[in-house]
Design an enzyme around this catalytic site. Structure first.
Site, PDB file in Angstrom:
ATOM      1  N   SER A 273       0.848  -1.192   0.000  1.00 46.51           N
ATOM      2  CA  SER A 273       0.000   0.000   0.000  1.00 46.51           C
ATOM      3  C   SER A 273       0.880   1.238   0.000  1.00 46.51           C
ATOM      4  CB  SER A 273      -0.879   0.032   1.249  1.00 46.51           C
ATOM      5  OG  SER A 273      -0.134   0.492   2.370  1.00 46.51           O
ATOM      6  N   ASP A 274       0.354   2.355  -0.428  1.00 43.31           N
ATOM      7  CA  ASP A 274       1.030   3.604  -0.131  1.00 43.31           C
ATOM      8  C   ASP A 274       0.805   3.874   1.364  1.00 43.31           C
ATOM      9  OD1 ASP A 274       2.437   5.939  -0.223  1.00 43.31           O
ATOM     10  OD2 ASP A 274       1.420   6.750  -1.974  1.00 43.31           O
ATOM     11  N   TYR A 275       1.500   4.861   1.861  1.00 38.95           N
ATOM     12  CA  TYR A 275       1.527   5.198   3.282  1.00 38.95           C
ATOM     13  C   TYR A 275       0.096   5.321   3.850  1.00 38.95           C
ATOM     14  CZ  TYR A 275       3.704   7.580   7.278  1.00 38.95           C
ATOM     15  OH  TYR A 275       4.170   7.934   8.511  1.00 38.95           O
ATOM     16  N   ALA A 277      -2.578   3.941   3.174  1.00 36.64           N
ATOM     17  CA  ALA A 277      -3.675   3.966   2.189  1.00 36.64           C
ATOM     18  C   ALA A 277      -4.835   3.060   2.610  1.00 36.64           C
ATOM     19  CB  ALA A 277      -3.165   3.587   0.805  1.00 36.64           C
TER      20      ALA A 277
END
Ligand code: BGC
Length: 731
Positions: A273-275, A277
């Site tokens: 995931s992005d940070y 997300a």
């Protein structure tokens, strides 16, 4: 290099899986900030000591799959020792970071480097980056960003390769090859992560984190291909985007992560995931709470959760309740362990954790030379009225503007670990290129965003006393990058006022533009005699600028993004679909245009001048028709009529005259950088096949459609005369 699973690793992974508790399995799916060796250790040192102890405790308990954005080989060994010797199963952790365009040596921002139109160059800078990053105790980078940016208001265009998909694919693949090198298990191979999957560059109004409304055709033809190119080049990780796509957040998007990525593309690697997300699914209003967000993200195909802690907190209970089948958890863990195996971490947990390599400076000079070459190869000469450039070394020069002496805006966004002590600013670069005693008068004139008392007067006086002004103006570094969207892509008013005052002296002006996106140039900046786009060039900025200014290097870069007349034209990109009312002289006022401006770029995609004078002959096709399974040669002769050798970026564009979906006015389908000596001419040829003409058709299938096409071999996306050919239907 595409990855092939190793049966011995598979057996080892199965044996590990059989011994893991649910908590340990979930632990492998967690990516957390590396507080043991944070990149800004001076900020709150007491908290760091406490946080470091907590992180090591989590590693010991087997609750960490990867740590990110810490650096240092010696402390990296300490972390790994805890993982290997003190955790129950001894599984090593992956050490990751955002190493985007250089580590200690900083290369141009990716957008700037894309202007080189030399993917091989990006491969070399990515390789050097990997050598330095792995020496500093890293295995994994969250790069390359391969988002296509068609709206220059969006600040993260600086991290990618611009507005064009063909160019974007070439740079995506090159960067993956460069980071990972030939052998994933080598101690200097850095695992790549194309991001942000997907359509992050298509956020509405260019506002970061905004929603994305997009057709399937545009998604598939414009935004997805660079990811596919990165995977074909061997990328084994991908990071999801923050945005939703037509209402479904990318980080919980089963159609994207499941059907397309795993199904259609057969991607074997990990989805991270992005940070936070997954946590943001709640704020999106797509999940009711943390447990629901965990279920939705994991169920959609998100393997690793970054920083939120949601998986650790909720996946065990979801497995327990049967909402997440154990087999599904095992699959995700298998993928993480496979990546660890693929880079040799299960055999050698201490790979890339050699303090002696970290202090070894033997590569430094070579990397600096590469940074200088990459930087000058990224500089675009937009305009050069009266051949003002290159400058004679005996000219009296006034270097004016807030970027003249500045050292805080050389690197561009996402540079966490650069060795600032080695940065060369513009003044230093120019002085190094000039003989002692040469006249270089340096005046700031204004601050980045504010007037300076007496600044304009001093600048005007310097301009009056000079033969030429080098006007170093542009966007401060923090105007581009994450969360840095703008409504007006112009210079700060204080800098514009400085430019007007300096230009009014009548002394010729060369603009040295600093920018992380295409800008809408106004007034005296737009009207200067010469303009060099210098982006953020990194460690060797000053030397690279001097090389071009004094003609030791002939500029050869091209715009990877269109420069519009006005901010209000955004999103503006050259390869837009045809309108039913194009702006042609025959049309009345009821045509696609703005009241204030024509529907054109001030400087189009692909534009850039050189110190040569390159003329293009007619584009010719070897035959009037391309058979369905055949190939067709398209060529043109280019000739350097100038007196200096130069490198020319020869570009091939195509246009499908009739399609089941409205087709772009032109699309880049090939490019080649060729060296031309004075007086030399060269035939440049491209070979086309049906695959070059393919797109997502009205029925959703991918393929070409028989019919008429135009082909241009031209110096930019807005020049040249096309040759016509026909794609014949299958025999
Ligand atoms: C950015 C990513 C980055 C991540 C980790 C996020 O805010 O969107 O590009 O990789 O942080 O630092």
């Amino acid at each position: 290099m595409p990855y092939e699973a190793n049966p011995a690793d598979d057996a080892r992974i199965e044996s590990l899986l059989a011994r893991m508790t649910v908590e340990e399995k979930v632990g492998q799916l967690g990516v957390f900030a590396d507080m043991v060796r944070p990149f800004a250790p001076d900020v709150n040192p007491e908290a760091n000591v406490r946080n470091a102890a907590e992180v090591l405790e989590q590693v010991r308990a087997g609750r960490v799959g990867a740590l990110f954005n810490g650096v240092g080989a010696a402390q990296g060994r300490q972390i790994q020792r805890v993982a290997v010797e003190e955790s129950r199963l001894g599984i090593p952790v992956l050490l990751a970071a955002d190493v985007i365009h250089g580590m200690r040596t900083v290369f141009p921002i990716p957008l700037g480097e894309a202007a080189s139109f030399e993917p091989e160059l990006a491969e070399r800078t990515a390789r050097a980056t990997a050598v330095e990053a792995t020496a500093a105790g890293l295995h994994w980078t969250f790069a390359p960003a391969v988002d296509i940016a068609r709206d220059q208001r969006w600040g993260r265009g600086a991290e990618g390769a611009g507005e064009d998909t063909f160019l974007g694919c070439a740079f995506a693949a090159a960067r993956v090859r460069g980071f990972q090198g030939e052998d994933l298990r080598a101690h200097d191979s850095l695992l790549a992560t194309p991001k942000h999957f997907a359509a992050y560059g298509a956020v509405a109004a260019g506002m970061d984190y905004n929603y994305v409304e997009i057709s399937e055709g545009t998604l598939r033809d414009v935004h997805l291909p660079p990811f596919k190119a990165a995977f074909d080049a061997g990328a084994l990780a991908v990071m999801t985007a923050f945005n939703d796509i037509n209402g479904v957040p990318a980080s919980a998007n089963r159609a994207l992560l499941g059907d397309l990525l795993r199904g259609e593309w057969g991607f074997p690697g990990v989805v991270v995931s992005d940070y936070t997300a997954d946590m943001e699914l709640v704020a999106h209003g797509y999940a009711a709470d943390a447990r629901d967000a965990t279920l939705r993200a994991f169920d959609a195909g998100l393997d690793m959760s970054m920083q939120s802690g949601f998986y650790a907190a909720h996946l065990p209970a979801l497995v327990e309740s049967g909402e997440v089948p154990m087999a599904m958890l095992d699959e995700a863990v298998r993928r993480v362990l496979s990546v660890k195996a693929a880079i040799g971490l299960l055999d050698d947990p201490y790979r890339s954790l050699d303090p002696a390599r970290e202090t070894d400076a033997s590569q430094r000079e070579a990397h600096e030379a590469l940074a200088r070459d990459a930087a000058r190869r990224s500089i675009v000469l937009l305009k050069n009225k009266g051949d003002l450039l290159p400058l004679r070394r005996d000219a009296r020069i006034a270097l004016v503007g807030p970027f003249a002496r500045d050292r805080d805006n050389l690197e561009g966004c996402w540079t966490l670990f650069g060795d600032r002590s080695r940065y060369v600013n513009v003044e230093q670069g120019l002085r190094a290129a000039l003989a002692d005693g040469a006249v270089l008068d340096v005046v700031d004139g204004c601050a980045m965003e504010a007037e300076l008392e007496g600044g304009i007067e001093a600048a005007v006086a310097a301009a009056r006393g000079a033969d030429v002004v080098l006007l170093a103006v542009g966007e401060p570094q923090r105007y581009s990058g994450e969360a840095q969207s703008r409504t007006r892509i112009e210079l700060p008013p204080a800098q514009q006022a400085l430019a007007e005052a300096v230009a009014a002296t009548g002394t010729p002006v060369v603009v040295l533009l600093r920018n992380g996106r295409a800008l809408a140039l106004q007034g005296a900046v737009r009207d200067a005699q010469a303009i060099l786009v210098t982006w953020f060039l990194g460690s060797q900025t000053g030397h690279a600028v001097a090389d071009v200014v004094f003609g030791d290097f002939s500029p050869s870069a091209r715009l990877p993004v269109s420069f519009p007349h006005d901010s209000g034209q955004q999103p503006f990109f050259y390869n837009h679909p045809r309108t039913g009312r194009p702006e042609t002289p025959e049309m009345s006022e009821f045509k696609a245009r703005w009241r204030e401006h024509p529907n054109t770029a001030l400087y189009p995609f692909g534009h850039g001048l050189t110190y040569g004078r390159v003329e293009y002959g007619a584009t010719t096709v070897a035959a009037p028709a391309l058979a369905w399974d055949g190939t067709l040669r398209v060529c043109a002769t280019v000739r350097n009529d100038g007196v200096r050798a130069t490198e020319e970026v020869v570009q091939l564009y195509l246009h499908d005259r009739v399609g089941s979906r409205v087709r772009p006015v032109r699309e880049l389908k090939g490019f080649r950088k060729v060296l031309l000596q004075p007086g030399q001419s060269l035939e440049v040829a491209f070979e086309l096949s049906r695959a070059d003409l393919a797109f997502t058709r009205a029925d959703g299938t991918h393929g070409a459609e028989p019919g008429a096409f135009d082909a241009w071999i031209a110096p930019s996306s807005a020049t040249g005369k096309p040759a016509r050919f026909e794609l014949l239907p299958p025999a």
